[in-house]
Design an enzyme around this catalytic site. Structure first.
Site, PDB file in Angstrom:
ATOM      1  N   CYS A  83       0.885  -1.172   0.000  1.00 54.39           N
ATOM      2  CA  CYS A  83       0.000   0.000   0.000  1.00 54.39           C
ATOM      3  C   CYS A  83       0.911   1.208   0.000  1.00 54.39           C
ATOM      4  O   CYS A  83       1.702   1.393   0.941  1.00 54.39           O
ATOM      5  CB  CYS A  83      -0.909   0.015   1.230  1.00 54.39           C
ATOM      6  SG  CYS A  83      -1.826   1.575   1.417  1.00 54.39           S
ATOM      7  N   THR A  85       0.172   4.567  -0.006  1.00 54.93           N
ATOM      8  CA  THR A  85      -0.190   5.638   0.921  1.00 54.93           C
ATOM      9  C   THR A  85       0.280   5.327   2.338  1.00 54.93           C
ATOM     10  O   THR A  85       0.645   6.237   3.100  1.00 54.93           O
ATOM     11  CB  THR A  85      -1.710   5.869   0.905  1.00 54.93           C
ATOM     12  OG1 THR A  85      -2.159   6.009  -0.449  1.00 54.93           O
ATOM     13  CG2 THR A  85      -2.088   7.116   1.676  1.00 54.93           C
ATOM     14  N   THR A 125      -3.195   8.301  -4.782  1.00 54.93           N
ATOM     15  CA  THR A 125      -4.325   8.780  -3.991  1.00 54.93           C
ATOM     16  C   THR A 125      -4.105  10.236  -3.574  1.00 54.93           C
ATOM     17  O   THR A 125      -2.979  10.751  -3.603  1.00 54.93           O
ATOM     18  CB  THR A 125      -4.501   7.949  -2.713  1.00 54.93           C
ATOM     19  OG1 THR A 125      -3.337   8.124  -1.892  1.00 54.93           O
ATOM     20  CG2 THR A 125      -4.719   6.474  -3.019  1.00 54.93           C
ATOM     21  N   LYS A 165     -11.398  -0.553  -5.955  1.00 58.62           N
ATOM     22  CA  LYS A 165     -11.736  -0.937  -4.580  1.00 58.62           C
ATOM     23  C   LYS A 165     -13.180  -1.406  -4.453  1.00 58.62           C
ATOM     24  O   LYS A 165     -13.494  -2.257  -3.609  1.00 58.62           O
ATOM     25  CB  LYS A 165     -11.475   0.224  -3.616  1.00 58.62           C
ATOM     26  CG  LYS A 165     -10.010   0.404  -3.230  1.00 58.62           C
ATOM     27  CD  LYS A 165      -9.858   1.466  -2.164  1.00 58.62           C
ATOM     28  CE  LYS A 165      -8.402   1.664  -1.749  1.00 58.62           C
ATOM     29  NZ  LYS A 165      -7.854   0.517  -0.999  1.00 58.62           N
ATOM     30  N   CYS A 194      -0.254   3.860  -6.757  1.00 58.34           N
ATOM     31  CA  CYS A 194      -1.286   3.302  -5.893  1.00 58.34           C
ATOM     32  C   CYS A 194      -1.468   1.853  -6.302  1.00 58.34           C
ATOM     33  O   CYS A 194      -1.513   1.544  -7.505  1.00 58.34           O
ATOM     34  CB  CYS A 194      -2.597   4.069  -6.029  1.00 58.34           C
ATOM     35  SG  CYS A 194      -3.966   3.315  -5.119  1.00 58.34           S
TER      36      CYS A 194
END
Length: 239
Positions: A83, A85, A125, A165, A194
């Site tokens: 991930c 972020t 993001t 998502k 991302c």
């Protein structure tokens, strides 16, 4: 070989794809030559972007630390987080877990620098863009970052949250529109920053001039855990 621990579930599909990448990129002739991995899938980890932007009081770092420590207790020598972020919390996580956690941001910038690139577009993001994770590291390593306009950033977020998502079909035209803007601004290569965007690359022929940060993470995980890397994955910029 060292054992790789994966702080997963951020999101679940991206974690599954990361494991697939590691297996595909390892130069192994049989099961026994593949990298040992321990994956802890924690989709209950609070949303990283919402916390970074001040839209939520649920801090995800404590659960990530708990997950990392559990992996270490089970024998993980190196840790990764599929991930991007979440790397906003990287210094704290590595300190609290007490084991090396690969820094995907630094590794991605280093890979671009290795091939002499200097102007880099970023798709990521809102949390990653607004925190300046890639921009600061690219500048630190002598490169320039190009980020989307507010309008294009909304398209990128729609792709991430409302398409991938949400488990819905990807509106690929939005991807191309965001890409075109970054190319016009001078981007030689666009970083898919991302892990949900990595899923788009998996499903669509996106063409040349992209670097999937998740592939960089898989490549470096293989190398750090002392497994053999297939030669065709030495350069990860699409051609």
């Amino acid at each position: 070989m060292k054992t790789l621990g994966v702080i997963g579930g951020l999101g679940p599909m991206a974690t599954a794809y990361f494991m697939e990448l590691v297996i595909r990129m390892t130069d192994a002739a049989c099961d026994q030559e593949h990298l040992p991995m321990i994956i802890y899938n924690r989709p209950d980890t609070p949303d990283r972007t919402r916390y970074i932007l001040g839209l939520s009081n649920e801090n995800p770092q404590n659960l990530m630390v708990e997950t990392g420590r559990a992996l270490v207790r089970q024998g993980a020598d190196r840790l990764v987080i599929p991930c991007i972020t979440a790397h906003y919390f990287h210094p704290y996580l590595e300190l609290q877990i007490g084991k090396p956690v690969l820094n995907l941001i630094e590794e991605t910038a280093a890979h671009l620098k290795k091939f002499g690139l200097h102007t880099i577009g970023i798709m990521a993001t809102d949390g990653t863009i607004r925190s300046g994770l890639f921009q600061k590291e690219l500048e630190h390593q002598g490169m320039q970052a190009v980020i989307p306009t507010e309008k294009s950033q909304r398209k990128v977020m729609h792709l991430i949250y409302e398409n991938v998502k949400a488990g819905k079909p990807v509106e690929f035209s939005l991807f191309r529109e965001a890409e075109d803007e970054l190319r016009l601004a001078g981007a030689q290569v666009i970083v898919l920053g991302c892990t949900e965007l990595s899923m788009i690359k998996k499903e669509f022929p996106i063409g040349p001039g992209f670097l999937d940060a998740m592939e960089v993470l898989a490549m470096r995980a293989i190398e750090e855990c002392e497994a053999p890397l297939k030669e065709e994955y030495r350069c990860l910029v699409t051609r």
